[in-house]
Design a protein around this motif. Structure first.
Motif, PDB file in Angstrom:
ATOM      1  N   ARG A  67       0.852  -1.188   0.000  1.00 36.21           N
ATOM      2  CA  ARG A  67       0.000   0.000   0.000  1.00 36.21           C
ATOM      3  C   ARG A  67       0.889   1.241   0.000  1.00 36.21           C
ATOM      4  O   ARG A  67       1.774   1.386   0.851  1.00 36.21           O
ATOM      5  N   TYR A  69       1.212   5.618  -0.480  1.00 33.85           N
ATOM      6  CA  TYR A  69       0.492   6.865  -0.198  1.00 33.85           C
ATOM      7  C   TYR A  69       1.130   8.007  -0.958  1.00 33.85           C
ATOM      8  O   TYR A  69       2.360   8.144  -1.020  1.00 33.85           O
ATOM      9  N   GLU A  94      -1.993  -1.052  -3.938  1.00 41.62           N
ATOM     10  CA  GLU A  94      -3.120  -0.203  -3.575  1.00 41.62           C
ATOM     11  C   GLU A  94      -2.620   1.217  -3.330  1.00 41.62           C
ATOM     12  O   GLU A  94      -1.633   1.419  -2.627  1.00 41.62           O
ATOM     13  N   VAL A  96      -3.365   4.968  -1.906  1.00 42.18           N
ATOM     14  CA  VAL A  96      -4.144   5.851  -1.041  1.00 42.18           C
ATOM     15  C   VAL A  96      -3.673   7.275  -1.301  1.00 42.18           C
ATOM     16  O   VAL A  96      -2.466   7.546  -1.273  1.00 42.18           O
ATOM     17  N   GLU A 131      -8.166   4.605  -2.520  1.00 44.56           N
ATOM     18  CA  GLU A 131      -8.741   5.256  -1.344  1.00 44.56           C
ATOM     19  C   GLU A 131      -8.304   6.715  -1.314  1.00 44.56           C
ATOM     20  O   GLU A 131      -7.263   7.078  -1.880  1.00 44.56           O
ATOM     21  N   HIS A 152      -3.745   3.284   8.341  1.00 50.42           N
ATOM     22  CA  HIS A 152      -3.987   3.091   6.906  1.00 50.42           C
ATOM     23  C   HIS A 152      -3.085   2.028   6.286  1.00 50.42           C
ATOM     24  O   HIS A 152      -3.174   1.780   5.081  1.00 50.42           O
TER      25      HIS A 152
END
Length: 419
Positions: A67, A69, A94, A96, A131, A152
């Protein structure tokens, strides 16, 4: 990629926890501190390592999902923003995205053009975003970074290779770099929000100097000579990177919508979402620059055809685009693409092609596939431009400062792998 090499350490932690425990116990008995361990093998200090170990989860194939960011203001969304998020998504599984609050933007950069609500719609509408975190801080503070890691489940924080400095001159991503959880991507050159504001301000100056009645040639020449003229160099590869690369299935219901889609905004996203819900495959026709100039004036479009194509392709509701679509929809075109609906949007453009030519939608109307959609938002390309023009002195001062920093970036930039 180097992030995969780093993860071999953590994979060992996951699959051989007892061995790792023995190593840590031995290190403790020998008197090694966690600060010493942080200096070898890329280990972060213990406060950042513990929540990270707790986040280890397996995919079906046994590998942890990464994940990542990335944050930003995302004011006046353009294909450069989209390409940055595309690159960020490629560094993980993923993505974010943190959207900086209006208050933080005002404090650090000056007033934003778009509201938080409008920026949320734009970012959420991108196909690479999983997200969104609203009202993110401009600087990555220790508390916020800890919440990214623990709440997160973020593995890496991403930013472009252009410097992001706070008002005091410090690096906004210093903490993430310190703990070894920072990754860098290549900035998309040739466009920026500062550049787009400059285009709008230049178009306003052009209208004042030349007037609307001087004809196309003089105004168009002035526009092309502007220092804010687009420097984007389109390639087939870039279009492929943004494209879904898939056509409609044999029984797909194809919906078609056309327009300029200049200065891509929240209203565009919402209407494309509504259009996509009418079928299985959304095809968007983009008018040529010449067509838009003839209807709106020679200072439009603000974004040229290929820039607009990438912005529309980046939208998660769009499956394919026609680059340089015709105004008139022929029967051959309807049959070729197997349209189930052809959509005309009301209350979005401030002009209409119906005023200057025979109804271009005559054929789809006669075939019973014509639909009208009303935009759920009042925002238009013109209204966004008017916000900047209404506060042009503020944006001129802000742009002068930003243009200086961007010039410095281009002069000092080094090659960063990625595109």
């Amino acid at each position: 990629m180097d992030y995969q090499a780093n993860y071999s350490i953590w994979d060992g932690v996951y699959y051989h926890p007892h061995l790792f425990g023995v190593i840590m116990l031995t290190a403790a008995l020998l008197g090694f501190s966690t600060s010493y361990l942080s200096g070898i093998a890329g280990f972060p200090t213990l406060p950042y390592m513990l929540p990270y170990l707790g986040n280890l989860k397996k995919q079906k194939g046994g590998k942890k999902r990464i994940r990542v960011y990335m944050d930003g203001c995302f004011d006046l969304m353009h294909y450069g923003h989209a390409n940055a998020l595309r690159q960020a998504k490629a560094l993980g599984d993923e993505l974010v995205v943190g959207i900086v609050s209006d208050e933080e933007i005002i404090k650090n950069k000056g007033p934003p053009v778009l509201s938080m609500e409008e920026r949320l719609v734009l970012v959420s509408g991108l196909k690479w975003v999983d997200e969104v975190i609203a009202n993110a801080p401009y600087a990555i503070t220790e508390d916020f970074m800890n919440s990214l890691f623990s709440e997160h489940k973020i593995d890496y924080i991403i930013h472009g290779d252009d410097p992001c400095l706070l008002p005091d001159g410090s690096d906004a991503y210093a903490l993430a770099k310190k703990v070894g959880r920072y990754k860098q991507i290549k900035r998309t050159e040739g466009v920026s929000s500062t550049d787009i504001v400059g285009r709008i301000l230049a178009s306003m100056e052009d209208k004042q100097e030349n007037g609307e009645c001087n004809g196309m040639s003089m105004s168009q020449e002035s526009h092309l000579k502007s220092k804010h003229a687009s420097n984007f160099l389109p390639t087939s590869r870039k279009i492929m990177q943004f494209s879904n690369g898939k056509g409609p299935g044999p029984n797909a219901r194809v919906v078609y919508i056309d327009g300029g889609f200049d200065l891509f905004h929240a209203g565009h996203v919402e209407i494309l979402k509504s259009a996509r819900q009418l079928g299985d495959f959304l095809l968007v026709g983009l008018y040529t620059d010449q067509t838009i100039s003839q209807q709106r004036g020679t200072h439009f479009p603000l974004m040229h055809l290929h820039e607009r194509s990438l912005s529309v392709l980046a939208c998660r509701y769009v499956d394919e685009v026609i680059i340089g679509a015709p105004l008139e929809i022929s029967k051959d075109m309807v049959l070729h693409f197997s349209f189930c609906h052809l959509v005309y949007v009301t209350k979005v453009p401030s002009y209409t092609l119906l005023q200057v030519m025979e109804d271009p939608y005559k054929v789809p109307k006669s075939m019973g596939i014509f639909r009208t959609l009303e935009s759920p938002k009042n925002i238009t390309t013109t209204s966004v431009a008017q916000r900047i023009k209404a506060n042009h002195e503020i944006y001129q001062k802000r742009n002068a400062k930003k243009e200086a920093s961007e010039k410095k970036y281009y002069e000092e930039r080094k090659y960063i792998s990625g595109d």
